[in-house]
Enzyme design. Structure first.
Site, short mmCIF file in Angstrom:
data_model
loop_
_atom_site.label_atom_id
_atom_site.label_comp_id
_atom_site.label_asym_id
_atom_site.label_seq_id
_atom_site.Cartn_x
_atom_site.Cartn_y
_atom_site.Cartn_z
N TYR A 165 3.52 -8.55 -4.45
CA TYR A 165 3.88 -7.13 -4.26
C TYR A 165 4.20 -6.87 -2.79
O TYR A 165 5.21 -6.23 -2.46
CB TYR A 165 2.69 -6.28 -4.72
CG TYR A 165 2.80 -4.79 -4.48
CD1 TYR A 165 3.62 -3.99 -5.27
CD2 TYR A 165 2.04 -4.17 -3.48
CE1 TYR A 165 3.71 -2.62 -5.06
CE2 TYR A 165 2.11 -2.80 -3.27
CZ TYR A 165 2.94 -2.03 -4.06
OH TYR A 165 3.02 -0.67 -3.85
N1 NAP Z 1 0.25 5.17 -6.68
C1 NAP Z 1 -0.12 4.68 -5.52
O1 NAP Z 1 -1.27 4.80 -5.09
C2 NAP Z 1 0.89 3.93 -4.68
C3 NAP Z 1 0.47 3.37 -3.46
C4 NAP Z 1 1.40 2.71 -2.67
C5 NAP Z 1 2.72 2.61 -3.10
N2 NAP Z 1 3.09 3.15 -4.29
C6 NAP Z 1 4.49 3.02 -4.71
O2 NAP Z 1 4.95 4.25 -5.21
C7 NAP Z 1 5.89 4.04 -6.26
C8 NAP Z 1 5.47 4.82 -7.51
O3 NAP Z 1 4.19 4.41 -7.86
P1 NAP Z 1 3.39 5.11 -9.06
O4 NAP Z 1 2.00 4.55 -8.96
O5 NAP Z 1 3.58 6.58 -9.08
O6 NAP Z 1 4.12 4.45 -10.32
P2 NAP Z 1 3.75 4.52 -11.87
O7 NAP Z 1 2.88 5.68 -12.19
O8 NAP Z 1 3.32 3.14 -12.25
O9 NAP Z 1 5.16 4.86 -12.49
C9 NAP Z 1 6.20 4.02 -12.39
C10 NAP Z 1 7.21 4.40 -13.46
O10 NAP Z 1 8.32 3.59 -13.20
C11 NAP Z 1 8.86 3.15 -14.43
N3 NAP Z 1 9.43 1.83 -14.19
C12 NAP Z 1 8.78 0.71 -13.82
N4 NAP Z 1 9.65 -0.31 -13.67
C13 NAP Z 1 10.87 0.20 -13.98
C14 NAP Z 1 12.17 -0.34 -14.01
N5 NAP Z 1 12.40 -1.62 -13.72
N6 NAP Z 1 13.20 0.48 -14.35
C15 NAP Z 1 12.99 1.78 -14.65
N7 NAP Z 1 11.77 2.35 -14.63
C16 NAP Z 1 10.73 1.57 -14.32
C17 NAP Z 1 7.74 3.09 -15.44
O11 NAP Z 1 8.34 3.49 -16.63
P3 NAP Z 1 7.93 2.90 -18.08
O12 NAP Z 1 6.52 3.32 -18.27
O13 NAP Z 1 8.89 3.55 -19.02
O14 NAP Z 1 8.09 1.42 -18.03
C18 NAP Z 1 6.72 4.08 -14.86
O15 NAP Z 1 6.70 5.27 -15.57
C19 NAP Z 1 5.95 2.53 -6.46
O16 NAP Z 1 7.04 2.01 -5.75
C20 NAP Z 1 4.65 2.04 -5.88
O17 NAP Z 1 4.72 0.70 -5.41
C21 NAP Z 1 2.20 3.80 -5.09
#
Ligand code: NAP
Length: 251
Positions: A165
């Site tokens: 990652y």
């Molecule tokens: N949350 C945190 O604490 C955190 C911390 C640091 C960085 N980030 C970054 O912030 C971003 C969002 O994180 P999050 O935690 O909010 O994500 P999340 O809740 O896991 O949501 C990601 C969404 O993206 C969709 N997705 C995944 N792969 C995909 C693809 N190849 N094409 C189209 N859709 C796709 C999934 O849809 P499906 O369910 O339909 O597959 C899911 O609904 C990410 O880049 C993550 O690395 C998050």
């Protein structure tokens, strides 16, 4: 839906694509963009129900959005997505590259396939969408790209438990800077917003203060606020920057 989208753009509405907008941070950003008057393409990979719920919530609030299924780590799917955007809206004003799966796995157990999967999810998704968006934005001579990163990724350091990652997010940083430099002459900006540990994190400490100097988890609203900074007309001169939104986590 396509004709409604065409009608919406005829009213002068700006068009935004948010990848992975059916949950978490992407969903919050999509809702905020729609509330600000953008026509929003809510991209999702597999969970159609949650994408439709996002669109319904936006429409209920008086905004415009449509759900579009595409795995943006795959070229054929991303082609389909951008063909739809070009045909339906004829432009793209904002791209939020939000997609990025997470993997914690010690390097001793890691497989090349794990690394490939993380790279495709976090890095290729950004490349696939950004290069296609850049084509539209160069022609328009305007556009904003915001990539959602990871707070630790700007520093070269060892991180054996999340290396796949971590490396993919570092690639996003490097790619973003080069893209920002290339697109500046077209008045297109590229910036990175990096969360630390948000409320929806899959790995939260029991007490936020154990790891976050500010003493609480990040809220989606914190990330939305940072994204919107880069979309303001007054921010047109800000490109190639990394904004950490982590309450001091990762400093
Ligand atoms: N949350 C945190 O604490 C955190 C911390 C640091 C960085 N980030 C970054 O912030 C971003 C969002 O994180 P999050 O935690 O909010 O994500 P999340 O809740 O896991 O949501 C990601 C969404 O993206 C969709 N997705 C995944 N792969 C995909 C693809 N190849 N094409 C189209 N859709 C796709 C999934 O849809 P499906 O369910 O339909 O597959 C899911 O609904 C990410 O880049 C993550 O690395 C998050």
């Amino acid at each position: 839906m396509a004709s409604a989208a065409k009608r919406k753009t005829k009213t002068g509405a700006k068009v935004a694509l948010v990848t992975g907008a059916n949950s978490g941070i992407g969903k919050a950003v999509a809702r905020a963009l729609a509330a600000d008057g953008y026509a929003v393409v809510v991209n999702y990979r597999s969970r159609e129900k949650s994408a439709k719920a996002t669109v319904e919530a936006i429409c209920k609030d008086g905004g415009f959005a449509e759900a579009f299924q595409a795995d943006v780590s795959r070229p054929a799917d991303t082609d389909r997505l951008f063909a739809h955007i070009a045909e339906t809206y004829g432009r793209l004003d904002v791209l939020i590259n939000n997609v990025g799966d997470y993997l914690r796995k010690q390097i001793a157990r890691l497989t090349p396939e794990d690394v490939r999967r993380m790279t495709e999810s976090n890095y290729y998704s950004v490349v696939e969408c950004s290069l296609r968006a850049a084509k539209l934005m160069r022609k328009q001579k305007s556009g904003r790209i915001v990539n959602i990163g990871y707070v630790y990724a700007e520093r070269l350091q060892a991180n054996p438990a999340v290396v796949a990652y971590f490396c993919a997010k570092q690639a996003v940083m490097s790619f973003s800077l080069s893209l920002a430099k290339d697109l500046a002459k077209y008045k297109v900006t590229v910036n990175i917003v990096s969360p630390g540990i948000n409320i929806n994190s899959v790995e939260k400490p029991r007490r936020p203060s154990d790891q976050i100097p500010f003493g609480r988890f990040g809220k989606h609203a914190d990330i939305v606020n940072a994204v919107f900074f880069f979309l303001k007309p007054e921010s047109e001169y800000v490109t190639g920057t990394h904004m950490k939104v982590s309450g001091g986590h990762g400093l």
